[in-house]
Enzyme design. Structure first.
Site, PDB file in Angstrom:
ATOM      1  N   VAL A 194      -1.224   7.445  -3.678  1.00 23.26           N
ATOM      2  CA  VAL A 194      -2.485   7.269  -4.404  1.00 23.26           C
ATOM      3  C   VAL A 194      -3.431   8.404  -4.032  1.00 23.26           C
ATOM      4  O   VAL A 194      -4.189   8.896  -4.858  1.00 23.26           O
ATOM      5  CB  VAL A 194      -3.109   5.870  -4.123  1.00 23.26           C
ATOM      6  CG1 VAL A 194      -3.465   5.675  -2.660  1.00 23.26           C
ATOM      7  CG2 VAL A 194      -4.338   5.638  -4.989  1.00 23.26           C
TER       8      VAL A 194
ATOM      9  N   HIS B 202       2.375   6.256   9.440  1.00 26.85           N
ATOM     10  CA  HIS B 202       1.947   6.362   8.030  1.00 26.85           C
ATOM     11  C   HIS B 202       2.863   5.503   7.131  1.00 26.85           C
ATOM     12  O   HIS B 202       3.484   6.021   6.194  1.00 26.85           O
ATOM     13  CB  HIS B 202       1.950   7.831   7.588  1.00 26.85           C
ATOM     14  CG  HIS B 202       1.093   8.103   6.383  1.00 26.85           C
ATOM     15  ND1 HIS B 202       0.343   9.229   6.242  1.00 26.85           N
ATOM     16  CD2 HIS B 202       0.890   7.387   5.241  1.00 26.85           C
ATOM     17  CE1 HIS B 202      -0.275   9.216   5.064  1.00 26.85           C
ATOM     18  NE2 HIS B 202       0.046   8.091   4.431  1.00 26.85           N
ATOM     19  N   ILE B 203       2.916   4.214   7.460  1.00 28.81           N
ATOM     20  CA  ILE B 203       3.808   3.311   6.716  1.00 28.81           C
ATOM     21  C   ILE B 203       3.030   2.289   5.890  1.00 28.81           C
ATOM     22  O   ILE B 203       3.567   1.245   5.523  1.00 28.81           O
ATOM     23  CB  ILE B 203       4.808   2.578   7.654  1.00 28.81           C
ATOM     24  CG1 ILE B 203       4.067   1.843   8.782  1.00 28.81           C
ATOM     25  CG2 ILE B 203       5.852   3.530   8.185  1.00 28.81           C
ATOM     26  CD1 ILE B 203       4.933   0.834   9.519  1.00 28.81           C
TER      27      ILE B 203
ATOM     28  N   ARG C 250      -6.740   8.395   5.778  1.00 26.36           N
ATOM     29  CA  ARG C 250      -6.207   9.692   6.185  1.00 26.36           C
ATOM     30  C   ARG C 250      -6.752  10.012   7.577  1.00 26.36           C
ATOM     31  O   ARG C 250      -7.901   9.665   7.891  1.00 26.36           O
ATOM     32  CB  ARG C 250      -6.656  10.803   5.218  1.00 26.36           C
ATOM     33  CG  ARG C 250      -5.975  10.798   3.859  1.00 26.36           C
ATOM     34  CD  ARG C 250      -4.515  11.230   3.941  1.00 26.36           C
ATOM     35  NE  ARG C 250      -3.877  11.280   2.642  1.00 26.36           N
ATOM     36  CZ  ARG C 250      -3.185  10.275   2.091  1.00 26.36           C
ATOM     37  NH1 ARG C 250      -3.016   9.130   2.732  1.00 26.36           N
ATOM     38  NH2 ARG C 250      -2.631  10.416   0.893  1.00 26.36           N
TER      39      ARG C 250
ATOM     40  N   ASP D 188      -2.752   4.067  11.270  1.00 28.30           N
ATOM     41  CA  ASP D 188      -1.538   4.316  10.480  1.00 28.30           C
ATOM     42  C   ASP D 188      -1.489   5.791  10.070  1.00 28.30           C
ATOM     43  O   ASP D 188      -0.471   6.268   9.606  1.00 28.30           O
ATOM     44  CB  ASP D 188      -1.534   3.417   9.231  1.00 28.30           C
ATOM     45  CG  ASP D 188      -0.267   3.591   8.400  1.00 28.30           C
ATOM     46  OD1 ASP D 188       0.837   3.603   8.996  1.00 28.30           O
ATOM     47  OD2 ASP D 188      -0.365   3.739   7.165  1.00 28.30           O
TER      48      ASP D 188
ATOM     49  N   ARG E 205     -19.745   3.384  -3.326  1.00 33.81           N
ATOM     50  CA  ARG E 205     -20.780   4.079  -4.113  1.00 33.81           C
ATOM     51  C   ARG E 205     -21.574   3.076  -4.933  1.00 33.81           C
ATOM     52  O   ARG E 205     -22.768   3.235  -5.150  1.00 33.81           O
ATOM     53  CB  ARG E 205     -20.132   5.117  -5.031  1.00 33.81           C
ATOM     54  CG  ARG E 205     -19.897   6.447  -4.333  1.00 33.81           C
ATOM     55  CD  ARG E 205     -19.393   7.452  -5.332  1.00 33.81           C
ATOM     56  NE  ARG E 205     -18.151   6.982  -5.927  1.00 33.81           N
ATOM     57  CZ  ARG E 205     -16.959   7.555  -5.763  1.00 33.81           C
ATOM     58  NH1 ARG E 205     -16.864   8.655  -5.064  1.00 33.81           N
ATOM     59  NH2 ARG E 205     -15.880   7.072  -6.317  1.00 33.81           N
TER      60      ARG E 205
ATOM     61  N   SER F  40       2.249   1.934   2.846  1.00 29.90           N
ATOM     62  CA  SER F  40       2.849   1.480   1.579  1.00 29.90           C
ATOM     63  C   SER F  40       4.348   1.210   1.707  1.00 29.90           C
ATOM     64  O   SER F  40       5.033   1.016   0.689  1.00 29.90           O
ATOM     65  CB  SER F  40       2.606   2.535   0.489  1.00 29.90           C
ATOM     66  OG  SER F  40       3.262   3.747   0.827  1.00 29.90           O
TER      67      SER F  40
ATOM     68  N   GLY G 119     -12.356   0.226  -2.534  1.00 32.98           N
ATOM     69  CA  GLY G 119     -11.600   0.376  -3.778  1.00 32.98           C
ATOM     70  C   GLY G 119     -10.619  -0.777  -3.854  1.00 32.98           C
ATOM     71  O   GLY G 119     -10.833  -1.841  -3.249  1.00 32.98           O
TER      72      GLY G 119
ATOM     73  N   ILE H 114      -6.347   3.350   7.725  1.00 34.35           N
ATOM     74  CA  ILE H 114      -5.144   3.404   6.878  1.00 34.35           C
ATOM     75  C   ILE H 114      -5.358   4.408   5.728  1.00 34.35           C
ATOM     76  O   ILE H 114      -4.584   4.430   4.773  1.00 34.35           O
ATOM     77  CB  ILE H 114      -4.740   2.018   6.311  1.00 34.35           C
ATOM     78  CG1 ILE H 114      -5.900   1.320   5.653  1.00 34.35           C
ATOM     79  CG2 ILE H 114      -4.143   1.148   7.390  1.00 34.35           C
ATOM     80  CD1 ILE H 114      -5.983   1.527   4.207  1.00 34.35           C
TER      81      ILE H 114
HETATM   82  C1  8YV Z   1       2.296   7.876   1.132  1.00 33.50           C
HETATM   83  C2  8YV Z   1      -0.115   7.514   0.959  1.00 33.50           C
HETATM   84  O1  8YV Z   1       2.357   8.434  -0.094  1.00 33.50           O
HETATM   85  O2  8YV Z   1      -0.500   6.605  -1.172  1.00 33.50           O
HETATM   86  C3  8YV Z   1      -0.894   7.371  -0.297  1.00 33.50           C
HETATM   87  O3  8YV Z   1      -1.920   8.057  -0.434  1.00 33.50           O
HETATM   88  O4  8YV Z   1      -0.515   8.186   1.839  1.00 33.50           O
HETATM   89  C4  8YV Z   1       1.201   6.835   1.151  1.00 33.50           C
HETATM   90  O5  8YV Z   1       1.437   5.809   0.279  1.00 33.50           O
HETATM   91  C5  8YV Z   1       3.582   7.313   1.464  1.00 33.50           C
HETATM   92  O6  8YV Z   1       3.516   7.010   2.776  1.00 33.50           O
HETATM   93  C6  8YV Z   1       4.818   8.140   1.231  1.00 33.50           C
HETATM   94  O7  8YV Z   1       4.714   9.458   1.271  1.00 33.50           O
END
Ligand code: 8YV
Length: 322
Positions: A78, A287-288, A239, A263, A180, A290, A157, A237
């Site tokens: 996303v 970074h799991i 960045r 994450d 916002r 999703s 969001g 969760i």
């Molecule tokens: C990653 C994410 O894309 O959706 C995002 O912005 O950071 C995650 O869903 C996912 O970990 C696979 O690359």
């Protein structure tokens, strides 16, 4: 006649998505788990589309290397902070992403990470497995409960809203959020829209579920960390760069806040010698957010469909407008 070409800059993409692409394109899939920039630069010339992830920087240099054949970037995420939108605009390239299909999986991870951090699950698991479970005293391995707490969600969001809904069932005393604009769905849950500084000062649990951009980089900086409650737990969760990680490390080392569940971090993968690795009150996930099988499959299919739509000159299922 030769067919247009797609570069899939990731390995182990669900086969169903690769099959969809293969019906229309010549597909080249990168063969390393951690795809390097060099590998992408070598393989991208002449491609019509790039199927990428947040770990692939899509900038003007890469676009120029791809050449005029490049028409679409489909990111398997996303978030699109890794994509230079100005460069895409300059070369008339479209961008598709994967919102909605991942909302619930990421919200589930958020709640799990929050509980695991505040109730010390990983520390407890480690103790059990390494012989540390001896006499159980009433205060051993106790953490702070979520019931009756103030939860602050930075960025409400879809993911933040879903997280808020889930956490409401934990009988929290107050839900604060930043956004916002006021979010009717969060207001209906009793959520109060506040400024970030108020949220940071008042919350027992602070959750970052906001997109990274130039305005949100280091939204959690030294000054804001200093305003947090001494037992506050920070969950990220979004960045890694939403947080000034050096300032966070300093605060955790000096026990000025309660803990952190991350994450996402900077950089990814996090080097083994990072001080975060040694802290009991820090839970790190790779970074799991999703990473449920169903969600990753849906994300892969959606990314493929976004790319195919550009070939067909039809509306992309999920296009980023910029
Ligand atoms: C990653 C994410 O894309 O959706 C995002 O912005 O950071 C995650 O869903 C996912 O970990 C696979 O690359």
């Amino acid at each position: 006649m030769s067919r247009p070409k797609v570069l899939v800059a990731m390995k182990l993409v669900p086969e169903i998505a690769i099959d969809l692409l293969r019906k229309r394109f010549d597909v080249e899939v990168c063969d390393s788990i951690q795809v390097t920039r060099a590998e992408i630069m070598k393989k991208v010339p002449g491609k019509f589309a790039i199927f990428c992830s947040p770990w692939n920087k899509i900038d003007e240099e890469l676009i120029k290397t791809a050449g005029p054949s490049l028409k679409v970037v489909g990111t398997f995420s996303v978030g699109y902070d890794h994509v230079d939108l100005n460069a895409l605009k300059k070369y008339g390239i479209r961008l598709g992403n994967t919102p909605d299909v991942l909302t619930e999986a990421v919200a589930e991870t958020t709640v799990g990470l929050l509980i695991a951090t505040t109730r010390r699950f990983f520390e407890a698991n480690h103790a059990v497995k390494t012989g540390g479970w001896k006499d159980v005293t009433p205060v051993w391995m106790c953490g702070r409960g979520i019931k009756n707490s103030v939860v602050g969600i930075v960025g409400c969001g879809n993911i933040g809203t879903s997280t808020a809904k889930k956490l409401k069932t934990f009988e929290i005393s107050q839900l604060l959020y930043t956004s916002r604009t006021e979010k009717p769905a969060v207001k209906a849950l009793g959520g109060k829209l506040v400024a970030i500084d108020e949220l940071v000062e008042q919350s027992d649990f602070i959750i970052l579920s906001i997109a990274l951009n130039k305005d949100t980089k280091f939204i959690i900086n030294k000054e804001r960390i200093a305003k947090m409650k001494s037992h506050a737990v920070l969950v990220n969760i979004g960045r890694g760069e939403l947080i000034d990680q050096d300032a966070l490390i300093e605060a955790l080392q000096e026990k000025r806040i309660g803990g952190a569940g991350l994450d996402v971090m900077t950089p990814e993968p996090l080097p083994l010698d990072s001080p975060l690795m040694k802290m009991d009150n820090v839970v790190l996930l790779p970074h799991i957010g999703s990473a449920s099988i169903e969600t990753r499959t849906e994300m892969a299919i959606l990314t493929a469909k976004n790319i195919i739509a550009v070939l067909d000159n039809t509306a992309m299922p999920k296009e980023v407008q910029f």
